[in-house]
Design an enzyme around this catalytic site. Structure first.
Site, PDB file in Angstrom:
ATOM      1  N   ASP A  78       0.815  -1.209   0.000  1.00 19.02           N
ATOM      2  CA  ASP A  78       0.000   0.000   0.000  1.00 19.02           C
ATOM      3  C   ASP A  78       0.848   1.259   0.000  1.00 19.02           C
ATOM      4  O   ASP A  78       0.479   2.274  -0.588  1.00 19.02           O
ATOM      5  CB  ASP A  78      -0.933   0.004   1.214  1.00 19.02           C
ATOM      6  CG  ASP A  78      -2.170  -0.838   0.968  1.00 19.02           C
ATOM      7  OD1 ASP A  78      -2.106  -1.744   0.126  1.00 19.02           O
ATOM      8  OD2 ASP A  78      -3.195  -0.585   1.619  1.00 19.02           O
ATOM      9  N   CYS A 119       0.991  -8.214   4.853  1.00 14.12           N
ATOM     10  CA  CYS A 119       0.506  -6.837   4.735  1.00 14.12           C
ATOM     11  C   CYS A 119      -0.983  -6.747   4.410  1.00 14.12           C
ATOM     12  O   CYS A 119      -1.668  -7.740   4.226  1.00 14.12           O
ATOM     13  CB  CYS A 119       1.356  -6.087   3.722  1.00 14.12           C
ATOM     14  SG  CYS A 119       3.043  -5.859   4.326  1.00 14.12           S
ATOM     15  N   ASP A 120      -1.422  -5.528   4.267  1.00 11.62           N
ATOM     16  CA  ASP A 120      -2.801  -5.070   4.396  1.00 11.62           C
ATOM     17  C   ASP A 120      -3.874  -5.985   3.829  1.00 11.62           C
ATOM     18  O   ASP A 120      -4.657  -6.574   4.570  1.00 11.62           O
ATOM     19  CB  ASP A 120      -2.932  -3.695   3.730  1.00 11.62           C
ATOM     20  CG  ASP A 120      -2.089  -2.651   4.415  1.00 11.62           C
ATOM     21  OD1 ASP A 120      -0.963  -2.988   4.822  1.00 11.62           O
ATOM     22  OD2 ASP A 120      -2.522  -1.508   4.541  1.00 11.62           O
ATOM     23  N   LYS A 121      -3.985  -6.088   2.514  1.00 11.79           N
ATOM     24  CA  LYS A 121      -5.104  -6.815   1.907  1.00 11.79           C
ATOM     25  C   LYS A 121      -4.869  -8.307   1.844  1.00 11.79           C
ATOM     26  O   LYS A 121      -5.799  -9.079   1.662  1.00 11.79           O
ATOM     27  CB  LYS A 121      -5.381  -6.304   0.474  1.00 11.79           C
ATOM     28  CG  LYS A 121      -5.529  -4.814   0.358  1.00 11.79           C
ATOM     29  CD  LYS A 121      -6.484  -4.249   1.372  1.00 11.79           C
ATOM     30  CE  LYS A 121      -6.218  -2.798   1.668  1.00 11.79           C
ATOM     31  NZ  LYS A 121      -4.860  -2.453   2.057  1.00 11.79           N
ATOM     32  N   CYS A 191       4.822  -2.552   8.471  1.00 16.72           N
ATOM     33  CA  CYS A 191       5.214  -1.271   9.074  1.00 16.72           C
ATOM     34  C   CYS A 191       4.889  -1.227  10.571  1.00 16.72           C
ATOM     35  O   CYS A 191       3.847  -1.684  11.012  1.00 16.72           O
ATOM     36  CB  CYS A 191       4.553  -0.124   8.333  1.00 16.72           C
ATOM     37  SG  CYS A 191       5.118   0.015   6.616  1.00 16.72           S
ATOM     38  N   GLU A 443      -6.915   4.265  -0.320  1.00 17.52           N
ATOM     39  CA  GLU A 443      -6.498   4.844   0.950  1.00 17.52           C
ATOM     40  C   GLU A 443      -5.967   6.245   0.702  1.00 17.52           C
ATOM     41  O   GLU A 443      -5.319   6.503  -0.311  1.00 17.52           O
ATOM     42  CB  GLU A 443      -5.375   4.006   1.579  1.00 17.52           C
ATOM     43  CG  GLU A 443      -5.849   2.762   2.257  1.00 17.52           C
ATOM     44  CD  GLU A 443      -4.739   2.074   3.028  1.00 17.52           C
ATOM     45  OE1 GLU A 443      -5.056   1.171   3.804  1.00 17.52           O
ATOM     46  OE2 GLU A 443      -3.562   2.440   2.850  1.00 17.52           O
ATOM     47  N   SER A 469      -5.607   5.179   5.436  1.00 15.72           N
ATOM     48  CA  SER A 469      -4.580   4.250   5.869  1.00 15.72           C
ATOM     49  C   SER A 469      -4.722   3.981   7.356  1.00 15.72           C
ATOM     50  O   SER A 469      -5.220   4.816   8.116  1.00 15.72           O
ATOM     51  CB  SER A 469      -3.201   4.850   5.589  1.00 15.72           C
ATOM     52  OG  SER A 469      -2.195   4.178   6.299  1.00 15.72           O
TER      53      SER A 469
END
Length: 565
Positions: A78, A119-121, A191, A443, A469
């Site tokens: 992202d 990570c995110d998705k 992160c 985001e 985010s």
């Protein structure tokens, strides 16, 4: 169906010949076939070390009697996709990850699955696949990044974004920013703060789909490798005991996830992904219930991006997510009766958990706030809900009323912020950024971080039918539903209209006489905004198909099911 479908009997001699072409022995073929779903790639810092994690998982599978076979998924960073056309593809990649796992698992008749996201998705995409397939499954992430150090202070990826705002406002120089970017992201891993990736990895542990430590053990610790080996070993026990994701992820465990979310102050994106996971498992998810859970669940951790927030490594040292859950369990705020991938109930798993540092994981008698870190706002501007991360605010009881400055898309709003058009007291509305209108619900870390860097994060409200985010903070309210592209009220707001936000009452209202609202609705062109959709998505590519199926944010932007004729 299990792997016998591709390896047992005379008719499967051709299939066995192909397995032998892979170098598998008869002994290996005769064992259960375990799919190792690895999202390694060389673009994403959270995923760059996942080959090592996958090898550790395989070692655990082999030790406990299985044959691991690895396959991959895509994974979008992202941070790298932020602020340009790439961000249209980030949320949209979640469904593609889910579909690709389904294809591989069904086509090759695997017996069980180990998911390796970071990570995110990727995390929710894999959890959605687990719920859809309902094969014995377990998750082990790559772990969080360590924070960086710059000028004697802890820093992270979000610090760099906020540093951009400081440069634009004249508070810092470009040379200072260059020094910051050198030090902000010092290791592999997701992160370092409680952004979306770490939020989802922690909640995966909470809902029972990962072993203790999944959310907090840093990526660079050898303990992470040991956890991966134990994960591979444990999936074989799940297979033998026939424990499946839908035995673990239930309405009860989802509510536990929301409660932990409130205690930790997680990313607003969790309120996008939990409904989508529930949707795949055919579990009812009522957005309004989030506020009820928030009302009774104190926020006992304050983590970056909150001002002076701690980092995941500190939570790990303080006892990890297990310590947070034990505090909630002892207070009756979560239900410990549900099964977990440990093969025990959540209560049994937490029996020895303790808080080792009460300044990081506060006691319930001395929380950061008596209410949880997220809340859902309702009102005539968001009749189906909007989400804000109140845990990242210095003052949670804000009543904010201001004149709207309306932008049809993030890029126009970002330019207005950078050029100084946005002033204290403004309500910035960014619309046509929802799942359909975006497309892909981008985001918007750039606008929020720039406002924070300029010192305007508490004096300017930023409203959108898109999302933010996990690193965003301030008066940032996203997921406004219905979105503009569906004719939601946000589509009719004009410059100068007054908007009122009341965080205590959890309301968000557009202050305009009903007669004038009706007039605007009647003159609304439903094709407005679609030009951008077609320009970005095209009509034949993946985004073009995504637009056709993505539901509203209040339904997690999950794909709608195909209706039977």
């Amino acid at each position: 169906m299990n792997s016998d479908a591709v390896k047992v009997g005379i008719d499967r001699a051709p299939h066995r010949s192909l397995f032998k072409a892979l170098g598998l022995t008869d002994r290996e073929i005769n064992k259960p076939l375990i799919g190792i779903v690895n999202s390694f790639n060389e673009f994403v810092p959270g995923h760059m070390h996942l080959r090592q994690i996958a090898e550790a998982v395989k070692a655990g599978v082999r030790e406990n009697g299985g044959t691991p076979l690895e396959f991959s998924t895509i994974g979008v960073c992202d941070g790298i996709a932020m602020g340009h056309v790439g961000m249209h593809f980030s949320l949209a990649s979640r469904e593609l990850i889910t579909d690709s796992i389904e294809i591989m698992a069904r086509a090759h008749a695997v017996d069980a699955l180990v998911f390796i996201p970071s990570c995110d998705k990727i995390v929710p995409g894999m959890l959605m696949a687990a719920m859809r397939l309902n094969l014995p499954s377990i998750v082990v992430s790559g772990g969080p990044m360590l924070p960086g150090r710059h000028e004697g202070k802890n820093v992270d990826f979000i610090t760099v974004y906020e540093g951009v705002g400081k440069v634009y406002s004249g508070q810092e120089s470009q040379e200072w920013l260059q020094g910051l970017e050198q030090n902000a992201c010092p290791t592999c891993g997701s992160c370092a703060g409680m952004f979306t990736a770490n939020s989802m990895n922690c909640l995966t542990e909470v809902i029972g789909m990962a072993l203790p430590g999944n959310g907090t053990i840093p990526a660079v610790y050898s303990e992470r490798i040991r956890l991966a080996k134990e994960t591979g070993y444990q999936v074989m026990n799940l297979l033998r005991d026939n424990i499946r994701p839908r035995d673990i992820v239930t309405s009860t465990s989802i509510r536990n996830g929301v409660a932990a979310d409130m205690a930790l102050g997680c990313s607003t994106n969790t309120i996008l992904h939990l409904p989508a996971i529930a949707f795949e498992g055919e579990i009812e998810f009522d957005l309004a219930e989030i506020n009820a859970i928030s009302d009774r669940t104190p926020q006992i951790c304050k983590l970056s991006p909150a001002v002076n927030g701690h980092y995941l490594v500190e939570v790990n040292e303080a006892g990890g997510i297990s310590a947070v859950l034990k505090s909630l369990l002892d207070a009756g705020l979560i239900d410990g009766s549900g099964m977990t991938v440990s093969g025990s109930t959540m209560a049994e798993r937490l029996s020895s958990a303790v808080v080792k540092n009460p300044s990081v994981i506060r006691p319930l008698t001395d929380p950061y706030s008596a209410k949880g870190g997220l809340c859902v706002l309702f009102g005539n501007l968001a009749p189906e809900g909007a989400v804000i991360k109140v845990g990242a605010l210095a003052n949670r009881d804000i009543v904010f009323e201001g004149a709207a400055k309306v932008y049809d898309g993030e890029d126009l709003a970002a330019e207005a912020i950078r050029s100084g058009v946005i002033k204290e007291g403004d309500v910035v509305i960014i619309r046509y950024e929802g799942p359909k209108g975006g497309p892909g619900m981008r985001e918007m870390l750039g606008p929020t971080a720039t406002l924070a860097g300029m010192g305007l994060d508490s004096s300017v409200a930023l409203l959108t039918d898109g999302r933010f985010s996990g690193g965003s903070r301030g008066l940032s309210i996203g997921h406004i539903s219905p979105e503009a592209a569906l004719g939601g009220e946000i589509a009719f707001v004009e410059n100068g209209d007054m908007v009122r936000i009341d965080l205590e009452k959890r309301t968000i209202d557009w202050l305009l006489p009903e007669s004038e609202k009706a007039e605007r609705r009647n003159s609304f062109d439903p094709k407005k905004g679609l030009e951008k959709v077609y320009k970005v998505a095209g009509r034949t590519g993946y985004l073009g198909r995504y637009v056709q199926f993505a539901q509203s944010a209040n339904k997690g932007a999950a794909f709608r099911t195909v209706k039977e004729e």
